[in-house]
Design a protein around this motif. Structure first.
Motif, PDB file in Angstrom:
ATOM      1  N   GLY A  49      41.826  27.753  36.640  1.00  0.00           N
ATOM      2  CA  GLY A  49      40.809  29.007  36.530  1.00  0.00           C
ATOM      3  C   GLY A  49      39.552  28.945  37.583  1.00  0.00           C
ATOM      4  O   GLY A  49      38.939  29.746  37.983  1.00  0.00           O
ATOM      5  N   LEU A  50      39.146  27.644  37.785  1.00  0.00           N
ATOM      6  CA  LEU A  50      37.946  27.462  38.634  1.00  0.00           C
ATOM      7  C   LEU A  50      38.179  27.838  40.164  1.00  0.00           C
ATOM      8  O   LEU A  50      37.173  27.738  40.833  1.00  0.00           O
ATOM      9  N   ILE A  51      39.338  27.652  40.583  1.00  0.00           N
ATOM     10  CA  ILE A  51      39.573  27.863  42.072  1.00  0.00           C
ATOM     11  C   ILE A  51      39.347  29.285  42.290  1.00  0.00           C
ATOM     12  O   ILE A  51      40.041  30.187  41.585  1.00  0.00           O
ATOM     13  N   PRO A  52      38.647  29.679  43.336  1.00  0.00           N
ATOM     14  CA  PRO A  52      38.250  30.928  43.465  1.00  0.00           C
ATOM     15  C   PRO A  52      39.455  32.052  43.793  1.00  0.00           C
ATOM     16  O   PRO A  52      39.765  32.989  43.451  1.00  0.00           O
ATOM     17  N   SER A  53      40.384  31.419  44.639  1.00  0.00           N
ATOM     18  CA  SER A  53      41.627  32.235  44.990  1.00  0.00           C
ATOM     19  C   SER A  53      42.565  32.571  43.850  1.00  0.00           C
ATOM     20  O   SER A  53      43.408  33.459  43.650  1.00  0.00           O
ATOM     21  N   VAL A  54      42.433  31.891  42.707  1.00  0.00           N
ATOM     22  CA  VAL A  54      43.262  32.228  41.627  1.00  0.00           C
ATOM     23  C   VAL A  54      42.965  33.414  41.010  1.00  0.00           C
ATOM     24  O   VAL A  54      43.858  34.040  40.459  1.00  0.00           O
ATOM     25  N   ARG A  55      41.861  33.882  41.018  1.00  0.00           N
ATOM     26  CA  ARG A  55      41.553  35.162  40.302  1.00  0.00           C
ATOM     27  C   ARG A  55      42.053  36.007  41.386  1.00  0.00           C
ATOM     28  O   ARG A  55      42.431  37.307  40.857  1.00  0.00           O
ATOM     29  N   LYS A  56      42.148  36.079  42.599  1.00  0.00           N
ATOM     30  CA  LYS A  56      42.812  37.004  43.618  1.00  0.00           C
ATOM     31  C   LYS A  56      44.180  37.227  43.120  1.00  0.00           C
ATOM     32  O   LYS A  56      44.725  38.209  43.166  1.00  0.00           O
ATOM     33  N   VAL A  57      44.869  35.900  42.964  1.00  0.00           N
ATOM     34  CA  VAL A  57      46.429  35.873  42.857  1.00  0.00           C
ATOM     35  C   VAL A  57      46.505  36.573  41.443  1.00  0.00           C
ATOM     36  O   VAL A  57      47.668  37.548  41.264  1.00  0.00           O
ATOM     37  N   GLU A  58      45.927  36.235  40.514  1.00  0.00           N
ATOM     38  CA  GLU A  58      46.050  36.867  39.097  1.00  0.00           C
ATOM     39  C   GLU A  58      45.868  38.411  38.978  1.00  0.00           C
ATOM     40  O   GLU A  58      46.447  39.281  38.487  1.00  0.00           O
ATOM     41  N   GLY A  59      44.945  38.982  39.916  1.00  0.00           N
ATOM     42  CA  GLY A  59      44.506  40.236  40.047  1.00  0.00           C
ATOM     43  C   GLY A  59      45.533  40.961  40.734  1.00  0.00           C
ATOM     44  O   GLY A  59      45.843  42.055  40.367  1.00  0.00           O
ATOM     45  N   VAL A  60      46.142  40.406  41.762  1.00  0.00           N
ATOM     46  CA  VAL A  60      47.043  41.288  42.552  1.00  0.00           C
ATOM     47  C   VAL A  60      48.221  41.102  41.441  1.00  0.00           C
ATOM     48  O   VAL A  60      49.050  42.479  41.184  1.00  0.00           O
ATOM     49  N   GLN A  61      48.701  40.167  40.761  1.00  0.00           N
ATOM     50  CA  GLN A  61      49.950  40.237  40.017  1.00  0.00           C
ATOM     51  C   GLN A  61      49.641  41.336  38.877  1.00  0.00           C
ATOM     52  O   GLN A  61      50.529  41.945  38.450  1.00  0.00           O
ATOM     53  N   ALA A  62      48.595  41.036  38.203  1.00  0.00           N
ATOM     54  CA  ALA A  62      48.088  42.071  36.963  1.00  0.00           C
ATOM     55  C   ALA A  62      48.271  43.545  37.605  1.00  0.00           C
ATOM     56  O   ALA A  62      48.702  44.392  36.987  1.00  0.00           O
ATOM     57  N   GLN A  63      47.936  43.922  38.825  1.00  0.00           N
ATOM     58  CA  GLN A  63      47.717  45.156  39.272  1.00  0.00           C
ATOM     59  C   GLN A  63      48.783  45.628  39.391  1.00  0.00           C
ATOM     60  O   GLN A  63      49.416  46.929  39.214  1.00  0.00           O
ATOM     61  N   LEU A 170      38.674  41.173  31.766  1.00  0.00           N
ATOM     62  CA  LEU A 170      38.629  39.483  32.268  1.00  0.00           C
ATOM     63  C   LEU A 170      38.844  39.622  33.829  1.00  0.00           C
ATOM     64  O   LEU A 170      38.043  38.751  34.542  1.00  0.00           O
ATOM     65  N   LEU A 171      39.463  40.620  34.439  1.00  0.00           N
ATOM     66  CA  LEU A 171      39.758  40.573  35.662  1.00  0.00           C
ATOM     67  C   LEU A 171      39.173  41.615  36.548  1.00  0.00           C
ATOM     68  O   LEU A 171      39.440  41.980  37.530  1.00  0.00           O
ATOM     69  N   GLY A 172      38.314  42.647  35.770  1.00  0.00           N
ATOM     70  CA  GLY A 172      37.770  43.896  36.069  1.00  0.00           C
ATOM     71  C   GLY A 172      36.618  43.312  37.316  1.00  0.00           C
ATOM     72  O   GLY A 172      36.364  42.185  37.413  1.00  0.00           O
ATOM     73  N   PRO A 173      36.426  44.354  37.922  1.00  0.00           N
ATOM     74  CA  PRO A 173      35.208  44.041  39.140  1.00  0.00           C
ATOM     75  C   PRO A 173      33.848  43.629  38.678  1.00  0.00           C
ATOM     76  O   PRO A 173      33.358  44.067  37.378  1.00  0.00           O
ATOM     77  N   SER A 174      33.318  42.650  39.176  1.00  0.00           N
ATOM     78  CA  SER A 174      32.054  41.986  38.597  1.00  0.00           C
ATOM     79  C   SER A 174      30.994  43.029  39.253  1.00  0.00           C
ATOM     80  O   SER A 174      31.159  43.994  39.929  1.00  0.00           O
TER      81      SER A 174
END
Length: 384
Positions: A49-63, A170-174
């Motif tokens: 989860g500390l890898i920055p790109s993981v948030r992008k991958v999870e966000g795309v999949q979740a959306q 948790l994946l919402g915009p900062s």
């Protein structure tokens, strides 16, 4: 119950269920290889989860799977930019792992339990049936078969809503991403407002000139005057088409420069167009107009154009005095025409508001209103 039934007919319910099932694939492979250490995958989630790109991958999949078809799902598709984003991603992965287990039980156990209840009604009591291991078979257990099946629907719908809410949280915009989005929307609104002013000023001016010229030509009954009026309408229409093509070009290509917009250097053509429409125009231009910065010169041209258009539209071919001067670091525009009867009403609202907005955007000021029997437009625009 009706709400649950409606949710069960929506495709999003099953795409959310599939989203919760996805982690079962790597998890089941690990359990198959190392059945005595099922907790190890949870430890891997921390560095992952500390890898920055993981948030992008999870966000795309979740959306795509949790909020299909929603225009504003509230889920970011950008990599982690701060440690807060990284920690939120780690927490999301842990929550997703827990929901994976719950979804597995919610979609398997109700049906398995219904089967066991049916079996206990016709044969020996299954050992897998919880709380009833020592009970005796009885036909009444068949009446309980629908209960776990009825519970499966609300469980699936509820877990889908829960995982969606967790993703938005948790994946919402900062805060930084929300600010950037707000700034982008503000820029779009400002651009739309500017284009609306451009169309109002250029096309409105052209239509006013054409209407006045056509009415004057019809009333004059003079072939020579009619020819001149038609020439003025033709020239005004051609200019309006050029303005329209330029504005549409900006809409198609936002990066296109605005240098093609008319400036005060082109004011001579504007003044001649007003004179050709029957306006008795007394114009005076003083100072080095050609040295006025582009943005100020373009907005000054539009203010002059809108003022002449208003005079022609609301007062008719009356005497108009126009003064354009450059001195002491300021562009001064003053347009005055006789006020016939009462002061103009709300019909002039959008044009006058546009004049004041143009002046305010450049850090200047504009005054519009009656002044000693005349209607006055006075704008002062700083050059720097």
């Amino acid at each position: 119950m009706v709400t649950v039934l409606r949710a069960l007919l929506r495709g999003a319910t099953y795409s959310r269920l599939l989203h919760m099932w996805v982690p079962w694939l790597p998890f089941s492979i690990w359990i198959f290889i190392y059945p005595d250490a099922p907790w190890v995958p949870a430890l891997v989630l921390l560095p992952l989860g500390l890898i920055p790109s993981v948030r992008k991958v999870e966000g795309v999949q979740a959306q795509l799977m949790l909020t299909p078809g929603e225009r504003e799902p509230g889920i970011s598709q950008k990599p982690s930019a701060t440690w807060q984003d990284r920690l939120r991603t780690v927490l999301w992965l842990l929550v997703r792992m827990v929901l994976m287990v719950l979804a597995g039980y919610a979609t398997v156990w109700p049906f398995f339990l219904a089967y066991l209840l049916g079996e206990s009604a016709t044969g020996p009591m299954p050992e897998e049936l919880p709380f009833l291991e020592d009970a005796q078979p009885h036909w009444a257990y068949a009446l309980l078969v629908p209960l776990p099946l009825l519970a499966a629907g609300p469980l699936i719908v509820g877990l889908g809503a829960l995982v969606t809410a967790a993703a938005r949280r948790l994946l919402g915009p900062s805060p930084a991403e929300r600010l950037a989005t707000l700034e982008a929307r503000t820029e779009q609104l400002l651009e739309r407002t500017r284009i609306a002013r451009e169309l109002h000023d250029s096309i409105g001016h052209a239509l006013t000139i054409a209407v006045v010229q056509a009415g004057a030509a019809r009333a004059a009954a003079d072939p020579a005057f009619t020819d001149r009026a038609l020439e003025a309408i033709e020239e005004t229409g051609r200019t309006a088409l050029e303005d329209l093509d330029r504005v549409l070009g900006i809409l198609r290509e936002p990066e296109r420069p605005v240098s093609s917009r008319p400036t005060l250097v082109d004011a001579g053509r504007l003044l001649e167009s007003a004179r050709a429409s029957g306006v008795k125009l007394d114009a005076e231009v003083t100072g080095p107009v050609d040295t006025v910065p582009g943005p100020v010169s373009r907005e000054g041209y539009r203010i002059l154009q809108e003022s002449l258009t208003n005079a022609l539209r609301h007062a008719g071919p009356v005497p108009v005095r126009a003064r354009v001067g450059v001195a002491d670091g300021t562009l001064l525009l003053e347009i005055r025409n006789p006020l016939d009867g009462e002061a103009p009403g709300p019909g002039r609202g959008s044009g006058l508001r546009g004049i004041r907005e143009r002046a305010a955007l450049l850090g200047g000021r504009a005054r519009t209103g009656p002044d000693g029997g005349d209607w006055l437009v006075r704008a002062e625009l700083p050059l720097g």
